[in-house]
Design a protein around this motif. Sequence first.
Motif, mmCIF file in Angstrom:
data_model
loop_
_atom_site.group_PDB
_atom_site.id
_atom_site.type_symbol
_atom_site.label_atom_id
_atom_site.label_comp_id
_atom_site.label_asym_id
_atom_site.label_seq_id
_atom_site.Cartn_x
_atom_site.Cartn_y
_atom_site.Cartn_z
ATOM 1 N N GLY A 144 -25.265 35.147 63.664
ATOM 2 C CA GLY A 144 -26.166 35.799 64.589
ATOM 3 C C GLY A 144 -27.576 35.932 64.029
ATOM 4 N N LEU A 145 -28.063 34.900 63.383
ATOM 5 C CA LEU A 145 -29.367 34.931 62.722
ATOM 6 C C LEU A 145 -30.487 34.607 63.697
ATOM 7 C CD1 LEU A 145 -28.381 32.954 59.483
ATOM 8 C CD2 LEU A 145 -28.457 35.448 59.772
ATOM 9 N N ASP A 146 -31.697 34.847 63.261
ATOM 10 C CA ASP A 146 -32.889 34.469 64.014
ATOM 11 C C ASP A 146 -32.878 32.951 64.190
ATOM 12 O OD1 ASP A 146 -35.425 33.822 64.940
ATOM 13 O OD2 ASP A 146 -36.471 35.196 63.597
ATOM 14 N N PRO A 147 -32.940 32.435 65.408
ATOM 15 C CA PRO A 147 -32.898 30.978 65.632
ATOM 16 C C PRO A 147 -33.992 30.215 64.887
ATOM 17 C CG PRO A 147 -32.579 32.152 67.697
ATOM 18 C CD PRO A 147 -32.959 33.190 66.680
ATOM 19 N N ARG A 148 -35.066 30.890 64.567
ATOM 20 C CA ARG A 148 -36.143 30.207 63.851
ATOM 21 C C ARG A 148 -35.758 29.862 62.413
ATOM 22 N NH1 ARG A 148 -41.006 34.298 64.917
ATOM 23 N NH2 ARG A 148 -39.265 35.718 64.397
ATOM 24 N N GLN A 149 -34.634 30.397 61.943
ATOM 25 C CA GLN A 149 -34.202 30.069 60.585
ATOM 26 C C GLN A 149 -33.767 28.610 60.453
ATOM 27 O OE1 GLN A 149 -32.224 32.430 57.816
ATOM 28 N NE2 GLN A 149 -32.458 34.382 58.898
ATOM 29 N N ILE A 150 -33.695 27.911 61.553
ATOM 30 C CA ILE A 150 -33.436 26.475 61.455
ATOM 31 C C ILE A 150 -34.551 25.781 60.682
ATOM 32 C CG2 ILE A 150 -34.620 25.804 63.587
ATOM 33 C CD1 ILE A 150 -32.376 23.788 64.066
ATOM 34 N N GLY A 151 -35.711 26.417 60.596
ATOM 35 C CA GLY A 151 -36.827 25.849 59.848
ATOM 36 C C GLY A 151 -36.732 26.048 58.356
ATOM 37 N N CYS A 152 -35.708 26.755 57.862
ATOM 38 C CA CYS A 152 -35.549 26.951 56.416
ATOM 39 C C CYS A 152 -35.404 25.609 55.708
ATOM 40 C CB CYS A 152 -34.320 27.823 56.138
ATOM 41 S SG CYS A 152 -34.519 29.561 56.569
ATOM 42 N N HIS A 153 -35.971 25.541 54.530
ATOM 43 C CA HIS A 153 -35.923 24.318 53.728
ATOM 44 C C HIS A 153 -35.147 24.586 52.432
ATOM 45 C CE1 HIS A 153 -37.201 20.564 51.924
ATOM 46 N NE2 HIS A 153 -37.624 21.222 50.866
ATOM 47 N N MET A 154 -34.110 23.806 52.088
ATOM 48 C CA MET A 154 -33.600 22.698 52.865
ATOM 49 C C MET A 154 -32.496 23.161 53.815
ATOM 50 S SD MET A 154 -33.413 19.728 49.979
ATOM 51 C CE MET A 154 -34.876 19.177 49.160
ATOM 52 N N VAL A 155 -31.904 24.315 53.480
ATOM 53 C CA VAL A 155 -30.858 24.889 54.316
ATOM 54 C C VAL A 155 -31.196 26.367 54.532
ATOM 55 C CG1 VAL A 155 -29.121 23.286 53.446
ATOM 56 C CG2 VAL A 155 -29.410 25.500 52.320
ATOM 57 N N ILE A 156 -30.411 27.054 55.368
ATOM 58 C CA ILE A 156 -30.619 28.484 55.577
ATOM 59 C C ILE A 156 -30.219 29.223 54.302
ATOM 60 C CG2 ILE A 156 -29.840 30.501 56.869
ATOM 61 C CD1 ILE A 156 -29.603 28.737 59.314
ATOM 62 N N HIS A 157 -31.156 29.991 53.767
ATOM 63 C CA HIS A 157 -30.937 30.635 52.476
ATOM 64 C C HIS A 157 -30.061 31.884 52.576
ATOM 65 C CE1 HIS A 157 -34.140 27.904 51.632
ATOM 66 N NE2 HIS A 157 -35.034 28.606 52.319
ATOM 67 N N GLU A 158 -30.113 32.563 53.707
ATOM 68 C CA GLU A 158 -29.341 33.790 53.878
ATOM 69 C C GLU A 158 -27.845 33.498 53.789
ATOM 70 O OE1 GLU A 158 -29.308 37.637 56.953
ATOM 71 O OE2 GLU A 158 -30.811 36.033 57.144
ATOM 72 N N SER B 28 -26.317 32.031 51.523
ATOM 73 C CA SER B 28 -25.987 30.717 50.942
ATOM 74 C C SER B 28 -25.247 30.827 49.616
ATOM 75 C CB SER B 28 -27.257 29.888 50.754
ATOM 76 O OG SER B 28 -28.122 30.491 49.801
ATOM 77 N N ARG B 29 -25.398 31.934 48.916
ATOM 78 C CA ARG B 29 -24.757 32.074 47.612
ATOM 79 C C ARG B 29 -23.351 32.665 47.686
ATOM 80 N NH1 ARG B 29 -27.273 28.259 45.066
ATOM 81 N NH2 ARG B 29 -29.519 28.594 44.907
ATOM 82 N N GLU B 30 -22.955 33.128 48.867
ATOM 83 C CA GLU B 30 -21.607 33.695 48.952
ATOM 84 C C GLU B 30 -20.717 32.999 49.966
ATOM 85 O OE1 GLU B 30 -24.091 36.479 51.695
ATOM 86 O OE2 GLU B 30 -24.334 35.625 49.683
ATOM 87 N N ASP B 31 -21.261 32.147 50.835
ATOM 88 C CA ASP B 31 -20.400 31.472 51.810
ATOM 89 C C ASP B 31 -20.144 30.024 51.388
ATOM 90 O OD1 ASP B 31 -22.576 29.876 52.588
ATOM 91 O OD2 ASP B 31 -23.095 31.169 54.281
ATOM 92 N N TRP B 32 -19.412 29.323 52.227
ATOM 93 C CA TRP B 32 -19.026 27.931 51.931
ATOM 94 C C TRP B 32 -19.707 26.946 52.872
ATOM 95 C CZ3 TRP B 32 -15.610 26.089 48.109
ATOM 96 C CH2 TRP B 32 -15.063 27.090 47.289
ATOM 97 N N PHE B 33 -20.786 27.355 53.476
ATOM 98 C CA PHE B 33 -21.483 26.436 54.365
ATOM 99 C C PHE B 33 -22.050 25.229 53.610
ATOM 100 C CE2 PHE B 33 -21.281 29.415 57.856
ATOM 101 C CZ PHE B 33 -21.402 28.606 58.974
ATOM 102 N N TRP B 34 -22.223 25.338 52.294
ATOM 103 C CA TRP B 34 -22.730 24.206 51.523
ATOM 104 C C TRP B 34 -21.791 23.000 51.609
ATOM 105 C CZ3 TRP B 34 -20.027 22.150 47.381
ATOM 106 C CH2 TRP B 34 -18.995 22.936 46.854
ATOM 107 N N VAL B 35 -20.509 23.277 51.779
ATOM 108 C CA VAL B 35 -19.548 22.170 51.921
ATOM 109 C C VAL B 35 -19.806 21.426 53.228
ATOM 110 C CG1 VAL B 35 -17.114 21.563 52.114
ATOM 111 C CG2 VAL B 35 -17.826 23.382 50.534
ATOM 112 N N LEU B 36 -20.001 22.179 54.303
ATOM 113 C CA LEU B 36 -20.264 21.554 55.598
ATOM 114 C C LEU B 36 -21.620 20.846 55.588
ATOM 115 C CD1 LEU B 36 -19.210 21.064 58.408
ATOM 116 C CD2 LEU B 36 -20.217 23.246 59.129
ATOM 117 N N TYR B 37 -22.629 21.467 54.968
ATOM 118 C CA TYR B 37 -23.925 20.805 54.818
ATOM 119 C C TYR B 37 -23.751 19.448 54.114
ATOM 120 C CZ TYR B 37 -27.073 24.653 56.201
ATOM 121 O OH TYR B 37 -27.791 25.601 56.893
ATOM 122 N N THR B 38 -22.936 19.427 53.077
ATOM 123 C CA THR B 38 -22.728 18.192 52.318
ATOM 124 C C THR B 38 -22.039 17.125 53.162
ATOM 125 O OG1 THR B 38 -22.565 19.440 50.244
ATOM 126 C CG2 THR B 38 -21.667 17.202 50.257
#
Length: 395
Positions: free
Chosen positions: A338-352, A354-364
């Motif tokens: 439920g994040l701010d949609p503008r966070q799609i502009g984060c480089h290179m991925v959404i930082h919020e 990022s250090r505790e979830d597993w979205f890095w696997v899906l990004y990869t």
Amino acid sequence: MSPTSPKRNTVISICKAIAIILMVIGHAESPDVLHRFLYEFHMPLFFAAAGYFFSLRYLNDETTFIKKRLKGLYLPFVKWSIIFLILHNWMFDIGILNEVYGNESGGVTHPYAWRQTEQCLWNIVTAMGGYDQFLNGAFWFFRGLLVASILYLIIYKGVDWLLRKLKFIKSKSTIDPMSSSSPTTSVGPTPYIVCAVLLLLCAWKTYEGLKIITLIQGGYRELMGCFFFGCGFIFRQWEHKYRVKWWTTLLFAIIVWWFSQHLWANMNWRSTFEQFLSLPLPAVLGCLMVYNISTWIDKKEGIVKRFLIYCGDHTLSIFVFHILCFKLVSLLKIWYYGLDPRQIGCHMVIHEHSREDWFWVLYTIVGVGLPLLWMWGYEWLKERWRRTSSASPRC
């Protein structure tokens, strides 16, 4: 492949595949332990893989070598950098980029005025800079490898000429193993001296904080890339004597991990003298570790080997498109948290988170898989068109 042609070395293709996958994992903000580990060696591995195929015949045919480098590195860089430059402001219009969210340090990007667009275009063509940092963050590698490979040729020729003048080597001692059927040929001391010279130059540069003002970012990546390029060439001379062992692979991994935790270094263009001193050993051992793993994979026929070979043969598409493909996963992450949609502009991925979830696997998965899927579809359509055209009756 003809019956008399040598068997293709697919081990290096697998090495390149592992390197590009590790690059995407790093860009996906993977867990810190993994992130630090892979950054010790994954970019040096690309330079070493390129140096592996360097041939001494280019010492007397510099024009052919430079043309190949320009065609394989400069032209793709210019083409894709200009395409993304044209799309830059449009990315703001559709919401892919914005002036609120950016990199982890808080930096953001902005739409370009006409004057800025012109300057970026000039930088792209004349200096291999000016590319869209938020969409083409890995594009420094094109410049780095182009400069490193040509610089290696120049220094090699200079050192070889000097050694001949000083009577340290004879003409017959320099034999190109890439063009010889014998695996026991020697290139003499030249490549070792070249690598030593490059390390001395990097030491001088980092110790005194010097910059090569004609190169974007100061030239550290190009000089270190040239060193690793030379390491790849040297390894090619000793490959026939190198033996892949499980215990050496484990030992290399332990050493690389120790450096990553205590003396971390990578090919960051801002590297200090201490970071420079910490880089060569774990980088080289990391490359050997990946070579060992790739050798084992190459011996087992199956879908994993076929995928990695295809991936290694199509690293360009991943370099170009993986950050853009990340945006699809960012949309999913925005919905999930439920994040701010503008966070799609984060480089290179959404930082919020990022250090505790597993979205890095899906990004990869998406960052590697979608560019390859696009290339597979393009090649399939191209081949089908070719067959259709050849089968059509001619008037």
